[in-house]
Enzyme design. Structure first.
Site, PDB file in Angstrom:
ATOM      1  N   ARG A 108       0.850  -1.200   0.000  1.00  0.00           N
ATOM      2  CA  ARG A 108       0.000   0.000   0.000  1.00  0.00           C
ATOM      3  C   ARG A 108       0.871   1.230   0.000  1.00  0.00           C
ATOM      4  O   ARG A 108       1.755   1.374   0.843  1.00  0.00           O
ATOM      5  CB  ARG A 108      -0.879   0.045   1.246  1.00  0.00           C
ATOM      6  CG  ARG A 108      -1.984  -0.944   1.169  1.00  0.00           C
ATOM      7  CD  ARG A 108      -2.950  -0.788   2.318  1.00  0.00           C
ATOM      8  NE  ARG A 108      -3.757  -1.984   2.334  1.00  0.00           N
ATOM      9  CZ  ARG A 108      -4.569  -2.336   3.307  1.00  0.00           C
ATOM     10  NH1 ARG A 108      -4.684  -1.553   4.367  1.00  0.00           N
ATOM     11  NH2 ARG A 108      -5.265  -3.438   3.232  1.00  0.00           N
ATOM     12  N   SER A 152      -7.778  -0.965   0.696  1.00  0.00           N
ATOM     13  CA  SER A 152      -8.794  -1.216   1.712  1.00  0.00           C
ATOM     14  C   SER A 152      -9.484   0.059   2.190  1.00  0.00           C
ATOM     15  O   SER A 152     -10.079   0.773   1.399  1.00  0.00           O
ATOM     16  CB  SER A 152      -8.143  -1.973   2.869  1.00  0.00           C
ATOM     17  OG  SER A 152      -9.114  -2.368   3.779  1.00  0.00           O
ATOM     18  N   HIS A 153      -9.344   0.355   3.480  1.00  0.00           N
ATOM     19  CA  HIS A 153     -10.059   1.483   4.077  1.00  0.00           C
ATOM     20  C   HIS A 153      -9.319   2.802   3.903  1.00  0.00           C
ATOM     21  O   HIS A 153      -9.815   3.842   4.329  1.00  0.00           O
ATOM     22  CB  HIS A 153     -10.250   1.207   5.563  1.00  0.00           C
ATOM     23  CG  HIS A 153      -8.950   0.882   6.229  1.00  0.00           C
ATOM     24  ND1 HIS A 153      -8.304  -0.317   6.031  1.00  0.00           N
ATOM     25  CD2 HIS A 153      -8.156   1.604   7.031  1.00  0.00           C
ATOM     26  CE1 HIS A 153      -7.171  -0.314   6.703  1.00  0.00           C
ATOM     27  NE2 HIS A 153      -7.049   0.840   7.311  1.00  0.00           N
ATOM     28  N   LYS A 207      -2.431  -6.635  -3.820  1.00  0.00           N
ATOM     29  CA  LYS A 207      -2.258  -7.775  -2.932  1.00  0.00           C
ATOM     30  C   LYS A 207      -2.347  -9.029  -3.785  1.00  0.00           C
ATOM     31  O   LYS A 207      -3.185  -9.090  -4.695  1.00  0.00           O
ATOM     32  CB  LYS A 207      -3.411  -7.721  -1.940  1.00  0.00           C
ATOM     33  CG  LYS A 207      -3.369  -8.702  -0.847  1.00  0.00           C
ATOM     34  CD  LYS A 207      -4.392  -8.321   0.208  1.00  0.00           C
ATOM     35  CE  LYS A 207      -5.730  -8.894  -0.129  1.00  0.00           C
ATOM     36  NZ  LYS A 207      -6.492  -9.325   1.044  1.00  0.00           N
ATOM     37  N   ASP A 216     -16.232  -1.443   4.078  1.00  0.00           N
ATOM     38  CA  ASP A 216     -15.086  -0.581   3.760  1.00  0.00           C
ATOM     39  C   ASP A 216     -14.783  -0.550   2.265  1.00  0.00           C
ATOM     40  O   ASP A 216     -15.552  -1.055   1.441  1.00  0.00           O
ATOM     41  CB  ASP A 216     -13.856  -1.046   4.537  1.00  0.00           C
ATOM     42  CG  ASP A 216     -13.313  -2.359   4.004  1.00  0.00           C
ATOM     43  OD1 ASP A 216     -14.107  -3.140   3.443  1.00  0.00           O
ATOM     44  OD2 ASP A 216     -12.108  -2.607   4.138  1.00  0.00           O
ATOM     45  N   ASP A 275     -12.855  -2.148   0.154  1.00  0.00           N
ATOM     46  CA  ASP A 275     -12.842  -3.368  -0.655  1.00  0.00           C
ATOM     47  C   ASP A 275     -13.826  -4.426  -0.154  1.00  0.00           C
ATOM     48  O   ASP A 275     -13.802  -5.564  -0.626  1.00  0.00           O
ATOM     49  CB  ASP A 275     -11.430  -3.952  -0.736  1.00  0.00           C
ATOM     50  CG  ASP A 275     -10.863  -4.312   0.623  1.00  0.00           C
ATOM     51  OD1 ASP A 275     -11.258  -3.675   1.617  1.00  0.00           O
ATOM     52  OD2 ASP A 275     -10.019  -5.220   0.692  1.00  0.00           O
ATOM     53  N   ASP A 320     -14.289  -6.019   2.764  1.00  0.00           N
ATOM     54  CA  ASP A 320     -14.031  -7.132   3.682  1.00  0.00           C
ATOM     55  C   ASP A 320     -14.309  -6.780   5.141  1.00  0.00           C
ATOM     56  O   ASP A 320     -14.370  -7.651   5.990  1.00  0.00           O
ATOM     57  CB  ASP A 320     -12.609  -7.709   3.505  1.00  0.00           C
ATOM     58  CG  ASP A 320     -11.522  -6.674   3.628  1.00  0.00           C
ATOM     59  OD1 ASP A 320     -11.836  -5.506   3.940  1.00  0.00           O
ATOM     60  OD2 ASP A 320     -10.344  -7.031   3.403  1.00  0.00           O
ATOM     61  N   ARG A 321     -14.488  -5.490   5.435  1.00  0.00           N
ATOM     62  CA  ARG A 321     -14.780  -5.110   6.826  1.00  0.00           C
ATOM     63  C   ARG A 321     -16.258  -4.799   6.999  1.00  0.00           C
ATOM     64  O   ARG A 321     -16.952  -4.496   6.019  1.00  0.00           O
ATOM     65  CB  ARG A 321     -14.007  -3.852   7.203  1.00  0.00           C
ATOM     66  CG  ARG A 321     -12.525  -4.026   7.178  1.00  0.00           C
ATOM     67  CD  ARG A 321     -11.860  -2.777   7.677  1.00  0.00           C
ATOM     68  NE  ARG A 321     -10.423  -2.942   7.668  1.00  0.00           N
ATOM     69  CZ  ARG A 321      -9.601  -2.268   8.445  1.00  0.00           C
ATOM     70  NH1 ARG A 321     -10.082  -1.361   9.288  1.00  0.00           N
ATOM     71  NH2 ARG A 321      -8.310  -2.477   8.379  1.00  0.00           N
ATOM     72  N   GLU A 353     -10.495  -7.314  15.730  1.00  0.00           N
ATOM     73  CA  GLU A 353     -11.022  -6.062  16.270  1.00  0.00           C
ATOM     74  C   GLU A 353     -11.149  -4.978  15.196  1.00  0.00           C
ATOM     75  O   GLU A 353     -11.909  -4.043  15.353  1.00  0.00           O
ATOM     76  CB  GLU A 353     -10.132  -5.563  17.422  1.00  0.00           C
ATOM     77  CG  GLU A 353      -8.623  -5.485  17.141  1.00  0.00           C
ATOM     78  CD  GLU A 353      -8.196  -4.473  16.132  1.00  0.00           C
ATOM     79  OE1 GLU A 353      -8.781  -3.381  16.113  1.00  0.00           O
ATOM     80  OE2 GLU A 353      -7.286  -4.761  15.343  1.00  0.00           O
ATOM     81  N   LYS A 408     -11.681 -11.997   5.122  1.00  0.00           N
ATOM     82  CA  LYS A 408     -12.796 -11.540   5.934  1.00  0.00           C
ATOM     83  C   LYS A 408     -13.853 -11.005   4.986  1.00  0.00           C
ATOM     84  O   LYS A 408     -13.554 -10.672   3.839  1.00  0.00           O
ATOM     85  CB  LYS A 408     -12.347 -10.498   6.947  1.00  0.00           C
ATOM     86  CG  LYS A 408     -11.610  -9.282   6.393  1.00  0.00           C
ATOM     87  CD  LYS A 408     -11.071  -8.474   7.563  1.00  0.00           C
ATOM     88  CE  LYS A 408     -10.400  -7.197   7.113  1.00  0.00           C
ATOM     89  NZ  LYS A 408      -8.988  -7.379   6.756  1.00  0.00           N
ATOM     90  N   ARG A 451      -1.100   1.776  17.634  1.00  0.00           N
ATOM     91  CA  ARG A 451      -2.418   1.315  18.084  1.00  0.00           C
ATOM     92  C   ARG A 451      -2.290   0.841  19.531  1.00  0.00           C
ATOM     93  O   ARG A 451      -1.403   0.040  19.849  1.00  0.00           O
ATOM     94  CB  ARG A 451      -2.918   0.163  17.222  1.00  0.00           C
ATOM     95  CG  ARG A 451      -3.042   0.489  15.733  1.00  0.00           C
ATOM     96  CD  ARG A 451      -4.048  -0.426  15.078  1.00  0.00           C
ATOM     97  NE  ARG A 451      -3.968  -0.435  13.623  1.00  0.00           N
ATOM     98  CZ  ARG A 451      -4.429   0.525  12.827  1.00  0.00           C
ATOM     99  NH1 ARG A 451      -4.950   1.613  13.343  1.00  0.00           N
ATOM    100  NH2 ARG A 451      -4.343   0.412  11.505  1.00  0.00           N
TER     101      ARG A 451
HETATM  102  C1  G16 Z   1      -5.767  -5.475   7.131  1.00  0.00           C
HETATM  103  C2  G16 Z   1      -5.559  -6.894   7.549  1.00  0.00           C
HETATM  104  C3  G16 Z   1      -6.209  -7.139   8.885  1.00  0.00           C
HETATM  105  C4  G16 Z   1      -5.722  -6.151   9.895  1.00  0.00           C
HETATM  106  C5  G16 Z   1      -5.934  -4.738   9.397  1.00  0.00           C
HETATM  107  C6  G16 Z   1      -5.282  -3.706  10.289  1.00  0.00           C
HETATM  108  O1  G16 Z   1      -7.104  -5.244   6.883  1.00  0.00           O
HETATM  109  O2  G16 Z   1      -6.087  -7.796   6.611  1.00  0.00           O
HETATM  110  O3  G16 Z   1      -5.891  -8.430   9.267  1.00  0.00           O
HETATM  111  O4  G16 Z   1      -6.381  -6.322  11.112  1.00  0.00           O
HETATM  112  O5  G16 Z   1      -5.344  -4.597   8.131  1.00  0.00           O
HETATM  113  O6  G16 Z   1      -3.909  -3.946  10.310  1.00  0.00           O
HETATM  114  P1  G16 Z   1      -2.935  -2.936  11.007  1.00  0.00           P
HETATM  115  O7  G16 Z   1      -3.372  -2.881  12.446  1.00  0.00           O
HETATM  116  O8  G16 Z   1      -1.573  -3.540  10.814  1.00  0.00           O
HETATM  117  O9  G16 Z   1      -3.103  -1.589  10.346  1.00  0.00           O
HETATM  118  P2  G16 Z   1      -7.572  -4.455   5.590  1.00  0.00           P
HETATM  119  O10 G16 Z   1      -9.058  -4.410   5.707  1.00  0.00           O
HETATM  120  O11 G16 Z   1      -6.903  -3.110   5.721  1.00  0.00           O
HETATM  121  O12 G16 Z   1      -7.041  -5.252   4.447  1.00  0.00           O
END
Ligand code: G16
Length: 544
Positions: free
Chosen positions: A22, A113-114, A126, A278, A280, A282-283, A365, A377, A497
């Site tokens: 990313r 993603s988000h 990815k 979100d 893409d 998945d959330r 989470e 997810k 975090r």
């Molecule tokens: C990705 C991963 C998740 C992870 C999230 C946050 O989600 O697939 O497993 O929990 O990032 O990760 P981090 O805390 O390292 O920012 P997504 O939805 O962004 O692909």
């Protein structure tokens, strides 16, 4: 059409993070940047020649350009066939579904993603493997190693193909099939959930719902599933048209960024159920009328109610959660006598547990929940799971959650994010905390006594691979926890975090404000990690 071999030099920053590569769009727009990464993926794989791969993305800015480049590079590298989503759209869960349904070799998902999109936003790529899930660490490490040595890439000289409607094309020797983005995914959902019962719920005038697609990829999926197939009124899906910049929004389904939905669900005469997904797809975020369900509680609730859903009636083999996810699901697993796994953050760590039938449901989470139906997810799957439960139980979301707390106790839970802080300072904070770990067990902070303090390591029970340094855990004797880690998905500076969790069994104390319930632990985290000092921030950027 001829194949061109282009000389190139490596970029030093192509190491995939928590979920793929990313970067800012401007980074991807550098000459050869995308091409280097895609060639590095091919160079690190064996046996893809002549095979089928899947290609799609969340529709953000640069999606179309990247799709045409990847199609031409796939052809030049000897791929047999590419299944590409119409308009370049395929949600992350739909990509996983299509890979599995077609026995494809793997697939590329174009998404950050988000993270926000648009010319000044982020882009991402990815690679997913043949089980439909994110490439495991050994694959991403191999891609990174190739990216550091790359000297040339291959691309077909051809015009762009039209991906605006389903159809068949030839690109060099390779076949391209432009597929309906929604059809396979909808079929899979119909096989898992009781659609008739959900239709009855939606028809029963007493139930109203609102789905916020945040101008991201789930718009076409949500309209098809909720409005057309399940009979919800037109307008149930808001922000349903995918836009290249997500309408200027931040497509992260949480209480801060999904504000349109939050306003609707917390207004007077609000609908009974609300959900957002979100960039893409998945959330997910689940809301009841004037009520927020934490993702950790949602995982616990889905586990406790899984027998109400046809796809899980036969029982669960186990559950898994990422380490920082609250331990609410652990309590359900214990009661149901199910194995419960704790993995590092990153969906890729669930892949082996799902493939080996050790876990059926997984969750994080960070607003992610999923099951063995695919290897990602799945935001809309979680929404349908909730609707199926509501259709059977005919109680409000709030009543169902409160009943769960009274049965299992409540895990108060919150995440504090400090975004875009200096990477050096964030690393110093973590190093400083690491040095303190051996001396913490036994220490008392008010009524809290440290039981253990470590840097989380995970040994995969299936392939026995070991992943170290996955976040600092400070556990207290009453079951409370503080966890700190640096995000692996940000693109600017570092994101710290801080995850805070306490456990309350007494149902007369289940009505507290979460931040108040966690206030003492938040102060302890501040003292131990010197958060203000290292981040130079007085307060978190986002609290969820
Ligand atoms: C990705 C991963 C998740 C992870 C999230 C946050 O989600 O697939 O497993 O929990 O990032 O990760 P981090 O805390 O390292 O920012 P997504 O939805 O962004 O692909």
């Amino acid at each position: 059409m001829s194949i061109r071999t282009v000389k190139t030099t490596p970029f030093a920053d192509q190491k995939p993070g928590t979920s793929g590569l990313r970067k800012a769009v401007t980074v991807f727009e550098q000459p050869n940047y995308l091409e280097n990464f895609v060639q590095s993926v091919f160079d690190s794989l064996d046996g893809y020649q002549g095979q089928t791969i899947v290609l799609g993305g969340d529709g953000r800015f640069y999606n179309r350009t990247a799709i045409n480049t990847i199609l031409k590079m796939s052809s030049a590298n000897g791929v047999g066939k590419v299944l590409v989503g119409c308009n370049g759209i395929l949600s992350t869960p739909a990509t996983s579904c299509v890979i599995r349904e077609n026995g494809a070799f793997g697939g590329f998902i174009l998404s950050a993603s988000h993270n926000p999109g648009g010319p000044d936003g982020d882009f991402g790529i990815k690679y997913n493997i043949g089980n439909g899930g994110p490439a495991p660490e050994k694959v991403t490490e191999a891609i990174y190693a190739k990216s550091k040595q790359i000297q040339e890439y291959k691309i077909l000289e051809a015009s762009d193909i039209n991906i605006d409607r389903p159809g068949f094309f030839k690109l060099g020797l390779m076949q391209v099939e432009v597929i309906d983005s929604v059809a396979s995914y909808l079929k899979l959902m119909e096989n898992i959930f009781d659609f008739d019962q959900i239709v009855d719920l939606i028809k029963s005038n007493s139930f109203r719902l609102c789905i916020d697609s945040m101008h991201a990829v789930t718009g076409p999926y949500a309209q098809k599933i909720f409005e057309q197939r399940l009979g919800a009124p037109v307008g149930t899906v808001i922000n349903g048209v995918p836009l290249e910049d997500f309408g200027g929004g931040h497509p992260d389904p949480n209480l801060v960024y999904a504000h349109d939905l939050v306003e609707i669900l917390f207004a007077q005469n609000a609908p009974d159920f609300g959900a957002a997904s979100d960039g893409d797809g998945d959330r997910n975020m689940i809301l009841g009328r004037n009520f927020f369900v934490t993702p950790s509680d949602s995982l616990a609730l889905l586990t406790a109610n899984a027998q109400l859903v046809p796809g899980y009636k036969a029982g669960l083999s186990g559950v898994a959660r990422s380490m920082p996810t609250s331990m609410a699901v652990d309590r359900v697993a214990k009661r149901l006598n199910l194995p419960c796994y704790e993995t590092p953050t990153g969906w890729k760590f669930f892949g082996n547990l799902l493939d080996d039938s050790r876990a059926t449901l997984c969750g994080e989470e960070s607003f992610g929940t999923g099951s063995n139906h695919i290897r990602e997810k799945d935001g809309l799957w979680a929404v349908l799971f909730w609707l199926n439960i509501l259709a059977v139980r005919r109680e409000s979301v709030e009543a169902i959650v409160r009943q769960h707390w009274s049965e299992y106790g409540r895990n108060y839970y919150s995440r504090h994010d400090y975004e875009e802080v200096s990477s050096d300072r964030a690393n110093e904070l973590v190093n400083n905390l690491r040095l303190q770990l051996p001396s913490l067990p036994g220490q008392k902070y008010g009524s809290y006594q440290v039981e253990y303090a470590d840097d989380f390591s995970y040994t995969d029970p299936v392939d026995h691979s070991v992943t170290n340094n996955q976040g600092i855990r400070i556990g207290f004797s009453d079951g409370s926890r503080i966890v700190l880690r640096l995000s692996g998905t940000g693109t600017k500076g570092a994101t710290l975090r801080v995850y805070i969790e306490s456990y309350e069994v007494d149902s007369s104390k289940h009505n507290l404000d979460t931040q108040k319930a966690l206030a003492t632990l938040i102060d302890i985290a501040q003292d131990l990690a010197k958060i203000t000092y290292y981040t130079e921030r007085q307060a978190p950027t986002v609290i969820t």
